[in-house]
Structure formats: structure tokens, C-alpha cells
Design an enzyme around this catalytic site. Structure first.
Site, PDB file in Angstrom:
ATOM      1  N   GLN A  46     -11.281  -7.649  -1.381  1.00 34.70           N
ATOM      2  CA  GLN A  46     -11.508  -9.011  -1.819  1.00 34.70           C
ATOM      3  C   GLN A  46     -12.185  -9.823  -0.723  1.00 34.70           C
ATOM      4  O   GLN A  46     -12.023  -9.539   0.468  1.00 34.70           O
ATOM      5  CB  GLN A  46     -10.194  -9.718  -2.209  1.00 34.70           C
ATOM      6  CG  GLN A  46      -9.823  -9.592  -3.675  1.00 34.70           C
ATOM      7  CD  GLN A  46      -9.157  -8.260  -3.963  1.00 34.70           C
ATOM      8  OE1 GLN A  46      -8.334  -7.810  -3.172  1.00 34.70           O
ATOM      9  NE2 GLN A  46      -9.506  -7.636  -5.076  1.00 34.70           N
ATOM     10  N   ASN A  64     -14.308 -10.246  -6.078  1.00 32.83           N
ATOM     11  CA  ASN A  64     -14.213  -8.790  -6.023  1.00 32.83           C
ATOM     12  C   ASN A  64     -15.496  -8.227  -5.411  1.00 32.83           C
ATOM     13  O   ASN A  64     -16.543  -8.901  -5.398  1.00 32.83           O
ATOM     14  CB  ASN A  64     -14.038  -8.210  -7.430  1.00 32.83           C
ATOM     15  CG  ASN A  64     -12.648  -8.433  -7.988  1.00 32.83           C
ATOM     16  OD1 ASN A  64     -11.659  -8.205  -7.308  1.00 32.83           O
ATOM     17  ND2 ASN A  64     -12.576  -8.881  -9.230  1.00 32.83           N
ATOM     18  N   CYS A  73      -5.280 -13.588  -5.047  1.00 26.71           N
ATOM     19  CA  CYS A  73      -5.161 -12.388  -4.213  1.00 26.71           C
ATOM     20  C   CYS A  73      -4.046 -12.644  -3.216  1.00 26.71           C
ATOM     21  O   CYS A  73      -4.200 -13.458  -2.298  1.00 26.71           O
ATOM     22  CB  CYS A  73      -6.471 -12.087  -3.492  1.00 26.71           C
ATOM     23  SG  CYS A  73      -6.336 -10.710  -2.326  1.00 26.71           S
ATOM     24  N   ASN A 150      -4.145 -13.080 -12.718  1.00 28.38           N
ATOM     25  CA  ASN A 150      -5.007 -12.029 -13.236  1.00 28.38           C
ATOM     26  C   ASN A 150      -4.120 -11.032 -13.987  1.00 28.38           C
ATOM     27  O   ASN A 150      -2.915 -10.954 -13.751  1.00 28.38           O
ATOM     28  CB  ASN A 150      -5.804 -11.348 -12.107  1.00 28.38           C
ATOM     29  CG  ASN A 150      -4.970 -11.074 -10.886  1.00 28.38           C
ATOM     30  OD1 ASN A 150      -3.773 -10.832 -10.976  1.00 28.38           O
ATOM     31  ND2 ASN A 150      -5.592 -11.080  -9.722  1.00 28.38           N
ATOM     32  N   ASN A 183      -5.880  -5.074 -14.258  1.00 23.65           N
ATOM     33  CA  ASN A 183      -5.416  -4.188 -13.203  1.00 23.65           C
ATOM     34  C   ASN A 183      -4.441  -3.204 -13.823  1.00 23.65           C
ATOM     35  O   ASN A 183      -3.704  -3.552 -14.763  1.00 23.65           O
ATOM     36  CB  ASN A 183      -4.697  -4.992 -12.117  1.00 23.65           C
ATOM     37  CG  ASN A 183      -5.616  -5.982 -11.425  1.00 23.65           C
ATOM     38  OD1 ASN A 183      -6.481  -5.604 -10.659  1.00 23.65           O
ATOM     39  ND2 ASN A 183      -5.429  -7.270 -11.715  1.00 23.65           N
ATOM     40  N   GLU A 201      -7.608  -1.111  -9.463  1.00 22.78           N
ATOM     41  CA  GLU A 201      -7.821  -2.550  -9.384  1.00 22.78           C
ATOM     42  C   GLU A 201      -9.043  -2.963 -10.200  1.00 22.78           C
ATOM     43  O   GLU A 201     -10.122  -2.371 -10.064  1.00 22.78           O
ATOM     44  CB  GLU A 201      -8.003  -2.967  -7.918  1.00 22.78           C
ATOM     45  CG  GLU A 201      -7.839  -4.443  -7.680  1.00 22.78           C
ATOM     46  CD  GLU A 201      -7.626  -4.737  -6.201  1.00 22.78           C
ATOM     47  OE1 GLU A 201      -6.674  -5.457  -5.885  1.00 22.78           O
ATOM     48  OE2 GLU A 201      -8.401  -4.240  -5.366  1.00 22.78           O
ATOM     49  N   ARG A 202      -8.861  -3.958 -11.043  1.00 18.34           N
ATOM     50  CA  ARG A 202      -9.948  -4.487 -11.853  1.00 18.34           C
ATOM     51  C   ARG A 202     -11.099  -4.937 -10.956  1.00 18.34           C
ATOM     52  O   ARG A 202     -10.928  -5.746 -10.068  1.00 18.34           O
ATOM     53  CB  ARG A 202      -9.433  -5.682 -12.668  1.00 18.34           C
ATOM     54  CG  ARG A 202     -10.471  -6.318 -13.591  1.00 18.34           C
ATOM     55  CD  ARG A 202      -9.909  -7.517 -14.318  1.00 18.34           C
ATOM     56  NE  ARG A 202      -9.549  -8.595 -13.398  1.00 18.34           N
ATOM     57  CZ  ARG A 202      -9.366  -9.861 -13.770  1.00 18.34           C
ATOM     58  NH1 ARG A 202      -9.469 -10.203 -15.031  1.00 18.34           N
ATOM     59  NH2 ARG A 202      -9.028 -10.789 -12.887  1.00 18.34           N
ATOM     60  N   GLY A 211      -1.652  -7.192  -3.165  1.00 18.09           N
ATOM     61  CA  GLY A 211      -0.511  -8.091  -3.227  1.00 18.09           C
ATOM     62  C   GLY A 211      -0.151  -8.509  -4.637  1.00 18.09           C
ATOM     63  O   GLY A 211       1.008  -8.450  -5.049  1.00 18.09           O
ATOM     64  N   SER A 212      -1.142  -8.945  -5.413  1.00 18.30           N
ATOM     65  CA  SER A 212      -0.841  -9.396  -6.772  1.00 18.30           C
ATOM     66  C   SER A 212      -0.386  -8.242  -7.650  1.00 18.30           C
ATOM     67  O   SER A 212       0.457  -8.424  -8.538  1.00 18.30           O
ATOM     68  CB  SER A 212      -2.047 -10.106  -7.390  1.00 18.30           C
ATOM     69  OG  SER A 212      -3.135  -9.233  -7.564  1.00 18.30           O
TER      70      SER A 212
END
Length: 269
Positions: A46, A64, A73, A150, A183, A201-202, A211-212
Site C-alpha cells: 500500500q 493499492n 490500511c 474494505n 479481500n 489481497e484485493r 492489518g485490515s
């Protein structure tokens, strides 16, 4: 044009920070793609752009590596918080993201925590394409879904080593049930306070951590009745702690570390 940057990582989840406080914001999808290329750019999971803000220490915009924006993020938010707390000598800082105002706190052992806000659990907020119970989706493997700003889709598996994340992730990211893509997590529950997590990850591929995604995976595990309120999340790149009481914000805690700093060409010379 050159842009000064700092690169950091959190349990292997690497990101770059470009501080534009007091300046314009030159980041476009094309610039983000150029900087995010691991062969011809800097490379990152990111990009965090730090901007002026009237009601917080700073506002953060996220990108991204494929040039798409994202709302949140957890790793990069903690990285920005770490730098701003060093700058001011404070032990806490409030940052604004598209998730709202997020409070970050200095913890022992060079760790930083962030309250990521309450998860969104309704199907329309994830978002999903139609109304359904987000705890069990009508997809093979019966994943759960939520949003942390997200979308997150979590599969609970018996043996995570048997899951080919890179093969399964791309199709699940663009499944018709997820109009904004998603994601994708694969979780092996080791005990009620400890999970092993791997991620697609998207817009990014297979990261060492996120983290998210750690937050989303724990939220979905708690909703399924599989986990306690505080969970150690073991990613490919290291371990973080996620706490959620089932009602309020999701608190993510872990280490952040600088990697390098320099100046990058924002446009071709």
C-alpha cells in the site's frame, strides 16, 4: 518530479509513506502504479499519502499497487502514526481516513495500536450483491463476510498448508457476489486465541500480512463463535494482536519498522 518517501513494514506488510502536508497531492492511479511496481518502481502493498487535515493530525489517502484507491490500511495507518508520534513526542495521535477518525497509541516494544472502528456486518455495507446472512455465504466453503472499510471474505479451513492461496484468490476476489471485489482470507483456528492466516489481497496479490485483513478475519471468527475477544494472528510475515468485544471498534496492535527512505520519480524522466 521527485517525491520523498519512507518505506516501512508491519509483520512483512510493506508500505510507503509520502508526506504532502503543506503541499499538493500529485498521486494519480498512474503514479501509484508506477511507484508500486516491484521491478521498475519502489514496490509496496500500500501507498499512504499524508495530507493536511483540520480535525486530526493528518489525513491519509491509500492506494493499492495496481493504482486503485482503498479506504483503509491498518498497517500503513500505524506506520504514519509511528512517524507522527516520533515527530511530536506524543504517545497518541488521531488520524483521518475514509473510515473516519482513528485513534493510534504507542505501546511497549515499538508496537503501535489503532482502533480501526466498528466492522460493518450488514450485506449492503460489505457490500454483497444481494441480501443474506453475512456469517455464512452461499459459496463453496461457506465463508463469512464483513467490511472494515474494505470488503473481507473469510474461509475457515482445517489445514492452511493445503490451500493454494495464489490459485484460489483471484477468482474469489472477483466473485459476482462481491460487486466491489473482496479481500480473501484463509484461516486455520489453532485455539480460541490464536489463528494462522493467509491472504489474497484485493488489488495486490499474496502479501506477508495485512492489518485490515487480520481485523476482518478475527471479526468473522468471533461471529462464528470460534474465537475469543483477543486473538494472536500469525501471518506469513509475523504476528499481530486483534481485539474486538463484539460491539465497538476493532483494535489492531503490532510492531512497525522503517526499511528505507529516498526520493522517487513520480513521472518518467
Amino acid at each position: 518530479m521527485t517525491l520523498p518517501f519512507v518505506k516501512m513494514h508491519a509483520h512483512g506488510d510493506d508500505f510507503i509513506i509520502i508526506d504532502r502536508r503543506g503541499l499538493d497531492d500529485p498521486i494519480t492511479p498512474e503514479v501509484a502504479r508506477r511507484l508500486g511496481d516491484r521491478h521498475t518502481g519502489i514496490g509496496f502493498n500500500q501507498l499512504a499519502v499524508v495530507l493536511d487535515c483540520e480535525d486530526a493530525a493528518a489525513r491519509i489517502k491509500f492506494w493499492n499497487p495496481n493504482g486503485t484507491p482503498l479506504a483503509t490500511c491498518g498497517s500503513a495507518t500505524r506506520g504514519v502514526a509511528d512517524r507522527l508520534m516520533h515527530e511530536t513526542g506524543a504517545d497518541s495521535v488521531v488520524l483521518r481516513t475514509d473510515r473516519g477518525l482513528l485513534t493510534c497509541v504507542r505501546e511497549a516494544g515499538r508496537r503501535v495500536s489503532v482502533d480501526m472502528g466498528a466492522p460493518s456486518l450488514d450485506w449492503a455495507a460489505v457490500p454483497l450483491a444481494e441480501a443474506m446472512d453475512t456469517r455464512t455465504l452461499p459459496i463453496e466453503g461457506r465463508p463469512a463476510a464483513c467490511s472494515m472499510g474494505n470488503p473481507h471474505c473469510t474461509f475457515f479451513v482445517q489445514d492452511i498448508a493445503a490451500v493454494d492461496v495464489a490459485a484460489l484468490g483471484p477468482a474469489l476476489e472477483i466473485h459476482p457476489l462481491f460487486p466491489a471485489k473482496t479481500n480473501v482470507h484463509f484461516v486455520q483456528v489453532l485455539d480460541r486465541g490464536h489463528i494462522r492466516l493467509r491472504i489474497w489481497e484485493r488489488g495486490g496479490g499474496v502479501p506477508l500480512g495485512s492489518g485490515s485483513c487480520c481485523c476482518g478475519a478475527v471479526v468473522n471468527g468471533i461471529r462464528r463463535g470460534l474465537l475469543d475477544a483477543t486473538v494472536q494472528v500469525q501471518c506469513d510475515g509475523g504476528t499481530v494482536t486483534v481485539h474486538w468485544d463484539g460491539q465497538g471498534g476493532v483494535v489492531l496492535t503490532g510492531s512497525v519498522a522503517p526499511v528505507m527512505q529516498g526520493s522517487a520519480y513520480a513521472f518518467e524522466c
